[in-house]
Design a protein around this motif. Structure first.
Motif: not given
Lengths: 214, 214
Positions: A119-121, A123-124, A128, A131, B201, B204-205, B208, B213
């Motif tokens: 989910e965070t990925s 949102e980001l 990013s 991404h 990715l 990142e996930e 976070a 964040i």
């Protein structure tokens, strides 16, 4: 330690160290008198990272300075500090928005992230560069007719999450926040070729196991 | 199909197709008369692979010809045919034998392969450019003082074996040996950026999730 010792212990010439000091890649030493400065372990560590970025990663000096600026910025939260340092590294190509495969790939990557529960990925995503690289890479596959969809990609995402967990576990064995972020940046540059070679070697091994060596 | 249709369906201009034919990257069509040749699905498939190698992988024409020569050589056993095609692709840098880190790294990689039980990779080591790349990558880490030993690398090797198994499973869904080898070569070039972006990715996930964040 003095400059000569820093040079000897790091294997970097005094001329190169002076250049890194001038370029702001290495913080100044503690002045002892008008002509002498004293350096510490943090200089040795930083020098190692600078060499990883510049000599091994082939990263331009200006980019390295930007990356190190984020590494040192302890006003940032840890995720953002890590992200900012990693995002400042050279990225893979950006997606070409005129290419119809890019819209398809973006939708597929979104389905993938939903299915992985990242989910965070999601949102980001608009921020990013990582991404965007994934969208560009999936679009390249689609354009050539290799349609790797979310279902096919999902197990690879899960394996890569296991890789990321191990790397963060390793990062957390370092004491200070700065050392942790330094370690994360160094492995983003240095560990990529190790993983790539391990994967190719694994493919040789598995191929020989399945089909023999005739 | 005629040349015009092959061009339309592949999205490659007729001039480029003619160039690939002259360079031996694409097998000749079946002559219908003095000025016309007929092309089949195998030409379309091969054209897709040639574009993957040259346009996406940035591989020189001579290298692409060598890779395709191995793809087409059905006198070779499957492991060797796959290996020969993959080994002909551009590899990461070779280890510098004058560097003392290289001997350390080679011993560490050998300990790693023993510990993973990758016996075939150990046997193939003297021949394999992939093995040499792994030694070079581990040596680069050691030289900079990041001592990633066999114990630390082993779980990554196990994860990469899972990646390789999935890729060979996918390869085996294709009908003919030639298509399978084509698929393996295409994914060696095209899938690398997908995995790299997925891994970043994932980092990142996971970052976070652990640190929020802020």
């Amino acid at each position: 330690m003095r400059l000569a010792e820093l040079s000897e212990r790091s294997g970097v010439s005094t001329a190169t160290i002076k250049y890194y000091l001038r370029e702001g890649l290495l913080p100044p030493g503690h002045r002892v008198n008008a002509t002498t400065a004293e350096y510490g372990e943090e200089h040795l560590r930083r020098l190692r990272l600078v060499r990883a970025l510049i000599q091994v990663g082939g990263i331009p000096v200006a980019t390295a300075r930007e990356v190190l600026g984020h590494v040192d910025d302890d006003s940032l939260g840890r995720t953002i500090r890590l992200g900012a340092a990693l995002w400042a590294l050279p990225q893979d190509p950006e997606p070409d928005e005129d290419d119809p495969s890019v819209a398809t790939a973006r939708a597929e990557v979104d389905r993938l992230l939903v299915s992985l529960g990242w989910e965070t990925s999601r949102e980001l995503a608009p921020l990013s560069p990582v991404h965007r690289s994934l969208v560009a890479a999936v679009a390249a596959l689609h354009r050539l007719g290799y349609s790797w969809d979310a279902e096919l990609l999902k197990p690879y995402g899960e394996l890569m999450l296991q890789v990321a967990r191990r790397q963060l576990d390793h990062m957390e064995t370092y004491d200070s926040r700065t050392e942790q972020v330094e370690m994360a940046v160094a492995s983003a540059v240095l560990f990529e070729p190790v993983l790539r070679a391990l994967r190719r070697l694994a493919q040789e091994e598995e191929s020989a196991r399945r089909y023999g060596i005739e």
